[in-house]
Design an enzyme around this catalytic site. Structure first.
Site, PDB file in Angstrom:
ATOM      1  N   ARG A 262       0.841  -1.208   0.000  1.00 25.50           N
ATOM      2  CA  ARG A 262       0.000   0.000   0.000  1.00 25.50           C
ATOM      3  C   ARG A 262       0.873   1.255   0.000  1.00 25.50           C
ATOM      4  O   ARG A 262       0.553   2.251  -0.661  1.00 25.50           O
ATOM      5  CB  ARG A 262      -0.908  -0.013   1.236  1.00 25.50           C
ATOM      6  CG  ARG A 262      -1.832   1.191   1.286  1.00 25.50           C
ATOM      7  CD  ARG A 262      -2.804   1.142   2.444  1.00 25.50           C
ATOM      8  NE  ARG A 262      -2.138   1.255   3.729  1.00 25.50           N
ATOM      9  CZ  ARG A 262      -2.754   1.137   4.906  1.00 25.50           C
ATOM     10  NH1 ARG A 262      -4.060   0.890   4.947  1.00 25.50           N
ATOM     11  NH2 ARG A 262      -2.089   1.238   6.032  1.00 25.50           N
ATOM     12  N   LYS A 356      -2.191   7.010   1.270  1.00 24.41           N
ATOM     13  CA  LYS A 356      -1.818   7.365   2.644  1.00 24.41           C
ATOM     14  C   LYS A 356      -0.749   8.452   2.590  1.00 24.41           C
ATOM     15  O   LYS A 356       0.440   8.202   2.825  1.00 24.41           O
ATOM     16  CB  LYS A 356      -1.317   6.110   3.374  1.00 24.41           C
ATOM     17  CG  LYS A 356      -1.571   6.142   4.870  1.00 24.41           C
ATOM     18  CD  LYS A 356      -1.447   4.744   5.436  1.00 24.41           C
ATOM     19  CE  LYS A 356      -1.148   4.727   6.914  1.00 24.41           C
ATOM     20  NZ  LYS A 356      -2.210   5.154   7.785  1.00 24.41           N
ATOM     21  N   GLU A 389     -15.312   6.576   6.723  1.00 25.90           N
ATOM     22  CA  GLU A 389     -14.299   6.001   7.630  1.00 25.90           C
ATOM     23  C   GLU A 389     -14.087   6.938   8.814  1.00 25.90           C
ATOM     24  O   GLU A 389     -14.670   8.024   8.882  1.00 25.90           O
ATOM     25  CB  GLU A 389     -12.979   5.782   6.890  1.00 25.90           C
ATOM     26  CG  GLU A 389     -12.372   7.076   6.369  1.00 25.90           C
ATOM     27  CD  GLU A 389     -11.104   6.900   5.556  1.00 25.90           C
ATOM     28  OE1 GLU A 389     -10.408   5.881   5.705  1.00 25.90           O
ATOM     29  OE2 GLU A 389     -10.809   7.799   4.754  1.00 25.90           O
TER      30      GLU A 389
HETATM   31  C1  LIG Z   1      -7.824   7.360   7.268  1.00 27.94           C
HETATM   32  C2  LIG Z   1      -7.506   5.974   7.703  1.00 27.94           C
HETATM   33  N1  LIG Z   1      -8.386   5.000   7.476  1.00 27.94           N
HETATM   34  C3  LIG Z   1      -8.136   3.723   7.865  1.00 27.94           C
HETATM   35  C4  LIG Z   1      -6.965   3.394   8.515  1.00 27.94           C
HETATM   36  C5  LIG Z   1      -6.708   1.973   8.954  1.00 27.94           C
HETATM   37  O1  LIG Z   1      -5.698   1.380   8.193  1.00 27.94           O
HETATM   38  P1  LIG Z   1      -4.823   0.179   8.750  1.00 27.94           P
HETATM   39  O2  LIG Z   1      -5.761  -0.887   9.166  1.00 27.94           O
HETATM   40  O3  LIG Z   1      -4.014  -0.228   7.594  1.00 27.94           O
HETATM   41  O4  LIG Z   1      -4.051   0.681   9.885  1.00 27.94           O
HETATM   42  C6  LIG Z   1      -6.024   4.378   8.739  1.00 27.94           C
HETATM   43  C7  LIG Z   1      -4.754   4.063   9.382  1.00 27.94           C
HETATM   44  O5  LIG Z   1      -3.913   4.896   9.648  1.00 27.94           O
HETATM   45  C8  LIG Z   1      -6.288   5.701   8.335  1.00 27.94           C
HETATM   46  O6  LIG Z   1      -5.417   6.684   8.538  1.00 27.94           O
END
Ligand SMILES: Cc1ncc(COP(=O)(O)O)c(C=O)c1O
Length: 505
Positions: A262, A356, A389
């Site tokens: 990712r 990200k 989210e």
């Molecule tokens: C905006 C956002 N959504 C979802 C997630 C969850 O992602 P992960 O399960 O890969 O930590 C994160 C993690 O930092 C995030 O910043």
């Protein structure tokens, strides 16, 4: 002799190839220019047949260029200008000045300078340099002693650019200062003191980070005083960077490869390069974790368009940078419930939400919004009313029909934990606890009618939500299905197949 800077300038050539002050048309027998009177190239009446405009323009160009180029050396210093253009020296004593001459005096009034006539033969080197475009033969020979001393005094050197016809005078002062600073004892002491100060600062508090990696420094850093980023890094001042994480549990990095995939996808979307191929990035992360000695916490890492300048585009940066850090923390599986609120902070558009990148200002404001309203975290709901989210988590629901539903990842971050939950949840279907597992576009109104709800993300891995916008979810208590999903994920983190053992020494 008065102390100061000396500049040597030769008279320009006319189109006929003669120096303006030697031009046969301009000579009247006494070799001085015009009859009886003092020669004056600014006075059209005195210099017959010579293209005076050309001479004046060239004089302007040559001397103005010299004065402007060396302005930083000359202003504040007395300087002597030597020219083999005899008539120039009369400019200060001439009674009547034309427009051009007045402009001239306007420029030179800032300089503490004196003009001298310097005969052509004594000016061989200046001739060779300034008339290089007219002479394509190799000229060698020693600099006259006085001129060599002058150049030395001014810290000027003659540098060649590929071929001898292109000679340039360049200041080497800054290079010399830099070079001298390398061995300067006083500077070494200042540097030592600065480092000591930083080290003392960190001594008084427990060092929060046991290891960092910086491609800028080219290695793993264990001294907290050295864990710094260049201020001109575009990730620092423009947000041109991406990041990712991985949890560290019992000396193992969890789902490192999924996070790395990712990470590199985000970098490609954000037009951020990488200084190393994927394997090297991975190996650095593992080695850094090993060097830290840390067995529980997380690692966080960044790809940046790199240091270089303060512009927007990274086209002026020498190359991308990679940074990483180990963050120890004593986290445990969450088993309690929290409150959530719908945030009014605008959602990121899909392009920015799906990668990200380091711009987390909307996320920061939304969690602060939640905290101010007495909630643990916020939930984004899009303009059509669909659930998106949380600020650093995904959300999951168990519907009244017993189905596990997560919002589709088309406009939000594709969470590694959420994806793993979707992969593990069918075990609960097999066990008869869940009826199904899916991703769907789910409205906030429907979601609020769920029997269970949770935040899902690295480090939680599941955090049950018992109240949303003041409305209880289900019976307002932590539900057993979210806890069962949490157990599955926690087990996976502790002993699942996607773990990298850190090779500690
Ligand atoms: C905006 C956002 N959504 C979802 C997630 C969850 O992602 P992960 O399960 O890969 O930590 C994160 C993690 O930092 C995030 O910043």
């Amino acid at each position: 002799m008065e102390e100061g800077i000396r500049i040597i300038i030769t008279a320009p050539r006319t189109k006929t190839g003669h120096y303006a002050n030697e031009c046969p048309e301009a000579q009247n027998g006494n070799g001085n220019g015009s009859s009886g009177k003092k020669p004056n190239p600014f006075n059209r009446g005195q210099v017959n047949h010579v293209n005076v405009e050309e001479v004046e323009a060239q004089l302007d160009a040559v001397i103005v260029h010299a004065l402007k180029t060396w302005r930083h050396f000359l202003i504040g210093n007395h300087c002597e200008v030597y020219t083999d253009h005899k008539s120039l020296k009369y400019i200060f004593t001439q009674k009547e000045l034309n427009l051009r001459q007045r402009r001239w005096l306007e420029l030179i009034k800032d300089y503490d300078m004196r003009l001298h006539y310097h005969p052509g033969e004594a000016n061989i080197v200046a001739d060779a340099l300034s008339r290089k475009s007219h002479v394509n033969t190799l000229m060698t020979g020693e600099l006259p002693k006085e001129l060599a001393e002058d150049l030395h005094e001014l810290c000027l050197e003659i540098v060649t650019r590929g071929y001898v016809a292109a000679l340039e005078i360049q200041s080497t002062l800054m290079d010399k200062i830099r070079e001298a600073q390398k061995t300067d004892k006083e500077i070494a002491t200042i540097k030592e003191k600065a480092l000591q100060k930083l080290q003392e600062k960190w001594k008084s508090t427990a060092a929060p980070y046991p290891a960092m990696y910086s491609s800028f420094l080219g290695g793993i850093i264990l001294d907290p005083a050295m864990m710094a980023l260049p201020i001109d890094d575009h990730m620092v001042h423009r947000g041109h960077g991406v990041f990712d994480t991985a949890m560290l549990l019992d000396g193992h990095l969890y789902e490192l490869d999924t996070h790395l995939d990712r990470f590199l996808r985000s970098a490609a979307q954000a037009k951020v390069g990488t200084p190393f191929p994927r394997d090297t990035l991975r190996s650095i992360l593992v080695q850094m974790t090993a060097a830290s000695g840390c067995r529980k916490g997380s690692i966080r890492y960044w790809l940046s368009s790199g240091p270089g300048d303060f512009l927007l585009s990274s086209s002026g940066c020498p190359g991308p940078a990679f940074y990483a850090v180990v963050i120890p923390s004593d986290y445990a599986q969450c088993r309690h419930g929290v409150r959530a609120v719908t945030t009014s902070v605008p959602m990121k558009p899909p392009l920015f939400a799906t990668m990200k990148n380091v711009n987390y200002l909307p996320n920061v404001l939304s969690i602060m919004d939640a905290e101010e309203r007495g909630a643990f975290a916020s939930v984004w709901v899009d303009e059509q009313g669909y659930v998106a989210e949380g600020p650093m988590v995904n959300v999951a629901f168990v519907t009244q029909g017993g189905e596990l539903v997560l919002p589709v990842f088309d406009k939000i971050l594709s969470g590694c934990t959420a994806k793993r939950m979707l992969a593990l949840a069918p075990k609960l279907v097999e066990a008869g606890l869940l009826k199904g597992v899916s991703t769907q576009h789910i409205t906030a109104a429907d979601a609020k009618r769920s029997v269970e709800m949770a935040f899902v993300g690295s480090g939680l891995p599941v955090l049950p939500i018992v109240e949303w916008d003041g409305q209880p979810i289900g019976d307002g208590k932590v539900g057993k299905l979210m806890l069962a999903l949490s157990d599955l994920l926690w087990e996976d983190m502790k002993s699942g197949p996607d773990r990298v053992a850190v090779p500690y020494k």
